[in-house]
Write a protein that holds these residues in place. Structure first.
Motif, PDB file in Angstrom:
ATOM      1  N   LEU A  25      25.792  28.642  37.472  1.00 35.41           N
ATOM      2  CA  LEU A  25      26.216  27.257  37.340  1.00 35.41           C
ATOM      3  C   LEU A  25      25.674  26.454  38.508  1.00 35.41           C
ATOM      4  CD1 LEU A  25      28.013  25.066  36.030  1.00 35.41           C
ATOM      5  CD2 LEU A  25      29.887  25.886  37.457  1.00 35.41           C
ATOM      6  N   ASP A  26      25.032  25.331  38.193  1.00 39.58           N
ATOM      7  CA  ASP A  26      24.465  24.456  39.216  1.00 39.58           C
ATOM      8  C   ASP A  26      24.902  23.037  38.905  1.00 39.58           C
ATOM      9  OD1 ASP A  26      23.021  23.009  41.023  1.00 39.58           O
ATOM     10  OD2 ASP A  26      21.096  23.957  40.605  1.00 39.58           O
ATOM     11  N   GLU A  27      25.809  22.515  39.719  1.00 36.74           N
ATOM     12  CA  GLU A  27      26.383  21.207  39.427  1.00 36.74           C
ATOM     13  C   GLU A  27      25.458  20.069  39.829  1.00 36.74           C
ATOM     14  OE1 GLU A  27      29.804  20.131  41.649  1.00 36.74           O
ATOM     15  OE2 GLU A  27      30.567  18.819  40.113  1.00 36.74           O
ATOM     16  N   LEU A  28      24.365  20.363  40.517  1.00 38.40           N
ATOM     17  CA  LEU A  28      23.423  19.330  40.948  1.00 38.40           C
ATOM     18  C   LEU A  28      24.099  18.301  41.860  1.00 38.40           C
ATOM     19  CD1 LEU A  28      21.663  18.566  37.533  1.00 38.40           C
ATOM     20  CD2 LEU A  28      21.074  20.312  39.184  1.00 38.40           C
ATOM     21  N   SER A  29      25.024  18.744  42.683  1.00 38.94           N
ATOM     22  CA  SER A  29      25.763  17.800  43.516  1.00 38.94           C
ATOM     23  C   SER A  29      26.102  18.402  44.861  1.00 38.94           C
ATOM     24  CB  SER A  29      27.056  17.387  42.812  1.00 38.94           C
ATOM     25  OG  SER A  29      27.894  16.703  43.702  1.00 38.94           O
ATOM     26  N   ASP A  30      25.967  17.585  45.916  1.00 43.45           N
ATOM     27  CA  ASP A  30      26.401  18.010  47.242  1.00 43.45           C
ATOM     28  C   ASP A  30      27.715  17.324  47.595  1.00 43.45           C
ATOM     29  OD1 ASP A  30      25.476  15.464  47.498  1.00 43.45           O
ATOM     30  OD2 ASP A  30      24.155  15.850  49.197  1.00 43.45           O
ATOM     31  N   GLY A  31      28.523  17.027  46.579  1.00 45.07           N
ATOM     32  CA  GLY A  31      29.781  16.330  46.787  1.00 45.07           C
ATOM     33  C   GLY A  31      30.701  16.972  47.802  1.00 45.07           C
ATOM     34  N   PRO A  32      30.982  18.289  47.729  1.00 45.51           N
ATOM     35  CA  PRO A  32      31.871  18.905  48.711  1.00 45.51           C
ATOM     36  C   PRO A  32      31.365  18.780  50.150  1.00 45.51           C
ATOM     37  CG  PRO A  32      31.646  20.307  46.790  1.00 45.51           C
ATOM     38  CD  PRO A  32      30.635  19.214  46.630  1.00 45.51           C
ATOM     39  N   VAL A  33      30.046  18.778  50.321  1.00 43.23           N
ATOM     40  CA  VAL A  33      29.483  18.584  51.655  1.00 43.23           C
ATOM     41  C   VAL A  33      29.824  17.183  52.161  1.00 43.23           C
ATOM     42  CG1 VAL A  33      27.344  18.430  52.992  1.00 43.23           C
ATOM     43  CG2 VAL A  33      27.620  20.239  51.280  1.00 43.23           C
ATOM     44  N   LEU A  34      29.692  16.189  51.298  1.00 46.30           N
ATOM     45  CA  LEU A  34      30.030  14.823  51.682  1.00 46.30           C
ATOM     46  C   LEU A  34      31.516  14.689  51.985  1.00 46.30           C
ATOM     47  CD1 LEU A  34      27.947  12.655  49.168  1.00 46.30           C
ATOM     48  CD2 LEU A  34      27.344  13.363  51.481  1.00 46.30           C
ATOM     49  N   GLN A  35      32.355  15.367  51.238  1.00 47.19           N
ATOM     50  CA  GLN A  35      33.790  15.313  51.489  1.00 47.19           C
ATOM     51  C   GLN A  35      34.108  15.814  52.897  1.00 47.19           C
ATOM     52  OE1 GLN A  35      34.790  17.682  47.866  1.00 47.19           O
ATOM     53  NE2 GLN A  35      36.424  16.172  47.572  1.00 47.19           N
ATOM     54  N   VAL A  36      33.573  16.979  53.223  1.00 48.26           N
ATOM     55  CA  VAL A  36      33.847  17.575  54.534  1.00 48.26           C
ATOM     56  C   VAL A  36      33.299  16.695  55.650  1.00 48.26           C
ATOM     57  CG1 VAL A  36      33.337  19.537  56.045  1.00 48.26           C
ATOM     58  CG2 VAL A  36      33.960  19.928  53.641  1.00 48.26           C
ATOM     59  N   ARG A  37      32.069  16.263  55.514  1.00 51.08           N
ATOM     60  CA  ARG A  37      31.451  15.469  56.577  1.00 51.08           C
ATOM     61  C   ARG A  37      32.204  14.154  56.800  1.00 51.08           C
ATOM     62  NH1 ARG A  37      24.927  16.298  55.342  1.00 51.08           N
ATOM     63  NH2 ARG A  37      24.877  18.525  55.903  1.00 51.08           N
ATOM     64  N   HIS A  38      32.709  13.573  55.740  1.00 48.66           N
ATOM     65  CA  HIS A  38      33.454  12.324  55.898  1.00 48.66           C
ATOM     66  C   HIS A  38      34.733  12.552  56.694  1.00 48.66           C
ATOM     67  CE1 HIS A  38      35.253   8.459  55.107  1.00 48.66           C
ATOM     68  NE2 HIS A  38      36.281   9.043  54.504  1.00 48.66           N
ATOM     69  N   LEU A  39      35.483  13.595  56.345  1.00 47.94           N
ATOM     70  CA  LEU A  39      36.726  13.859  57.072  1.00 47.94           C
ATOM     71  C   LEU A  39      36.455  14.184  58.539  1.00 47.94           C
ATOM     72  CD1 LEU A  39      38.787  15.917  54.460  1.00 47.94           C
ATOM     73  CD2 LEU A  39      39.034  13.510  55.070  1.00 47.94           C
ATOM     74  N   VAL A  40      35.398  14.941  58.783  1.00 48.93           N
ATOM     75  CA  VAL A  40      35.035  15.264  60.170  1.00 48.93           C
ATOM     76  C   VAL A  40      34.671  13.990  60.926  1.00 48.93           C
ATOM     77  CG1 VAL A  40      33.353  16.474  61.630  1.00 48.93           C
ATOM     78  CG2 VAL A  40      34.340  17.620  59.620  1.00 48.93           C
ATOM     79  N   ALA A  41      33.957  13.087  60.277  1.00 51.51           N
ATOM     80  CA  ALA A  41      33.577  11.821  60.913  1.00 51.51           C
ATOM     81  C   ALA A  41      34.798  10.977  61.249  1.00 51.51           C
ATOM     82  CB  ALA A  41      32.632  11.042  60.005  1.00 51.51           C
ATOM     83  N   GLN A  42      35.895  11.207  60.533  1.00 52.14           N
ATOM     84  CA  GLN A  42      37.135  10.494  60.817  1.00 52.14           C
ATOM     85  C   GLN A  42      37.984  11.212  61.863  1.00 52.14           C
ATOM     86  OE1 GLN A  42      37.339   7.439  59.317  1.00 52.14           O
ATOM     87  NE2 GLN A  42      35.327   8.143  58.591  1.00 52.14           N
ATOM     88  N   GLY A  43      37.424  12.266  62.469  1.00 49.14           N
ATOM     89  CA  GLY A  43      38.123  12.984  63.532  1.00 49.14           C
ATOM     90  C   GLY A  43      39.011  14.115  63.059  1.00 49.14           C
ATOM     91  N   ARG A  44      38.906  14.504  61.787  1.00 50.01           N
ATOM     92  CA  ARG A  44      39.730  15.596  61.261  1.00 50.01           C
ATOM     93  C   ARG A  44      39.034  16.930  61.526  1.00 50.01           C
ATOM     94  NH1 ARG A  44      44.254  12.447  59.709  1.00 50.01           N
ATOM     95  NH2 ARG A  44      43.333  10.354  59.686  1.00 50.01           N
ATOM     96  N   THR A  45      39.785  17.879  62.058  1.00 50.98           N
ATOM     97  CA  THR A  45      39.180  19.168  62.437  1.00 50.98           C
ATOM     98  C   THR A  45      39.872  20.366  61.796  1.00 50.98           C
ATOM     99  OG1 THR A  45      40.595  19.292  64.413  1.00 50.98           O
ATOM    100  CG2 THR A  45      38.409  18.270  64.661  1.00 50.98           C
ATOM    101  N   ARG A  46      41.055  20.141  61.214  1.00 49.81           N
ATOM    102  CA  ARG A  46      41.796  21.242  60.583  1.00 49.81           C
ATOM    103  C   ARG A  46      41.967  20.872  59.101  1.00 49.81           C
ATOM    104  NH1 ARG A  46      44.204  24.817  63.750  1.00 49.81           N
ATOM    105  NH2 ARG A  46      45.990  25.122  62.348  1.00 49.81           N
ATOM    106  N   LEU A  47      41.094  21.437  58.282  1.00 53.26           N
ATOM    107  CA  LEU A  47      41.008  21.022  56.890  1.00 53.26           C
ATOM    108  C   LEU A  47      41.643  22.042  55.950  1.00 53.26           C
ATOM    109  CD1 LEU A  47      37.348  19.630  56.814  1.00 53.26           C
ATOM    110  CD2 LEU A  47      39.468  18.473  57.498  1.00 53.26           C
ATOM    111  N   ALA A  48      42.166  21.528  54.862  1.00 50.51           N
ATOM    112  CA  ALA A  48      42.692  22.368  53.779  1.00 50.51           C
ATOM    113  C   ALA A  48      41.916  22.044  52.508  1.00 50.51           C
ATOM    114  CB  ALA A  48      44.178  22.103  53.579  1.00 50.51           C
ATOM    115  N   TYR A  49      41.813  23.034  51.631  1.00 53.79           N
ATOM    116  CA  TYR A  49      41.151  22.797  50.340  1.00 53.79           C
ATOM    117  C   TYR A  49      42.197  22.881  49.234  1.00 53.79           C
ATOM    118  CZ  TYR A  49      37.697  22.409  46.720  1.00 53.79           C
ATOM    119  OH  TYR A  49      36.963  21.934  45.670  1.00 53.79           O
TER     120      TYR A  49
END
Length: 328
Positions: free
Chosen positions: A159-183
């Protein structure tokens, strides 16, 4: 009062009306290649056919040409959400523009209906997920020549979703200063493959980001989002990456009911940019997928397969973009 049935207009009727041979009219109406027919004659035939109300006999045309001009999309048993509907609508439109019809079906375990690939004689059978060897063998046995993807899941197709969406999600939260993430995943077993892909992609991005860790991961039940939220907070999470906007909305609702300030105490980001995301208060940050572009790409894959050409590998370059709103 007796009813009358209007006689179907045939190519012979068009030929008689114009004083042309049935062969000439048939060549024009069937767009038969290699025939030397003048543009003027071709235009006369087409105009007269329209005037008389001629409609092609699709069964006869398929028999004569060897093509049904049908693309059969064999779908997994996924929820028919906003993104999937948009994808199908756009693929259907692109195929219609090329003279093809898109037909969808979802096989069910224990089902007794005759499969559509046996009754429709589709030019192409496509899947949103890879087929099994057994499925491909059944398509071939029914006479299907073109299958996309043609490589079975047992042979390495994935399966190939053709999307880097989860990468963008993580990078956005990190850019907002979040360091302890849950999925936050989905408990719906129908989306387990897609969930695994998104969760593993997010986990890999977190692992390669210095100073950031994944402190919890849990699937969110529809009726018990509060439990998942409590487990995230207990683990010290300050940001949540959600599988999709529905999951994010459930967590947001649970947080607001519990008096948790969003995003001050807990930032939440969804995925897909469903209509609900913008309507929530606070509005949900999310990732938007170019679903229409993907739908047209899938249509192009089907059209090239129908023509016997190699399936295109030039996938859409940008398929995801961050939509920052009020929850992060």
């Amino acid at each position: 009062m007796p009813t009358t049935t209007q006689k179907r207009v045939t190519a012979a009727d068009v030929a008689r009306s114009l004083g042309l041979s049935r062969a000439t009219v048939g060549f024009v109406l069937n767009d038969t290649p290699g025939q030397k027919i003048s543009d003027a004659t071709r235009e006369r035939v087409i105009e007269e056919a329209k005037r008389l109300g001629y409609r092609a006999n699709s069964a006869a045309r398929a028999l004569a040409s060897g093509r049904s001009r049908i693309v059969l999309l064999v779908m997994p048993d996924w929820p028919l959400d906003h993104n999937l509907r948009t994808n199908l609508d756009e693929a259907s439109l692109a195929l219609d523009e090329a003279g093809y019809s898109l037909v969808t079906m979802t096989p069910h375990a224990g089902g007794t209906a005759q499969p559509l690939w046996e009754t429709l004689s589709p030019d192409v059978v496509m899947g949103l997920t890879p087929f099994t060897r057994d499925q491909i063998a059944r398509f071939r046995a029914a006479g299907v020549e073109h299958i996309v993807p043609e490589t079975a899941v047992e042979d390495g197709s994935a399966l190939d979703e053709l999307s880097d969406g989860p990468v963008l999600q993580v990078r956005h939260l990190v850019a907002q200063g979040r360091t302890r993430l849950a999925y936050a995943g989905s408990a719906d077993p129908r989306v387990s493959d897609l969930l695994d892909l998104r969760r593993s992609t997010a986990r890999e991005e977190i692992a390669r980001t210095p100073g950031v860790e994944l402190v919890a991961s849990s699937d969110v039940e529809a009726a018990d989002a509060a439990r998942a939220l409590a487990s995230f907070l207990e683990a010290g999470a300050d940001g949540v990456v959600a599988y999709n906007d529905d999951i994010a909305a459930r967590l947001l609702r649970a947080a607001l009911r519990s008096g948790i300030a969003v995003p001050e105490q807990l930032a939440i980001i969804g995925h897909d940019d469903a209509p609900i995301a913008e309507l929530l208060v606070p509005a949900l940050s999310t990732v938007r997928i170019d679903i229409k572009g993907l739908g047209r790409y899938f249509a192009q894959m089907a059209l090239t397969a129908a023509a016997g050409a190699p399936v295109p590998t030039n996938r859409p370059f940008t398929t995801a973009e961050l939509v920052a709103r009020e929850t992060s």
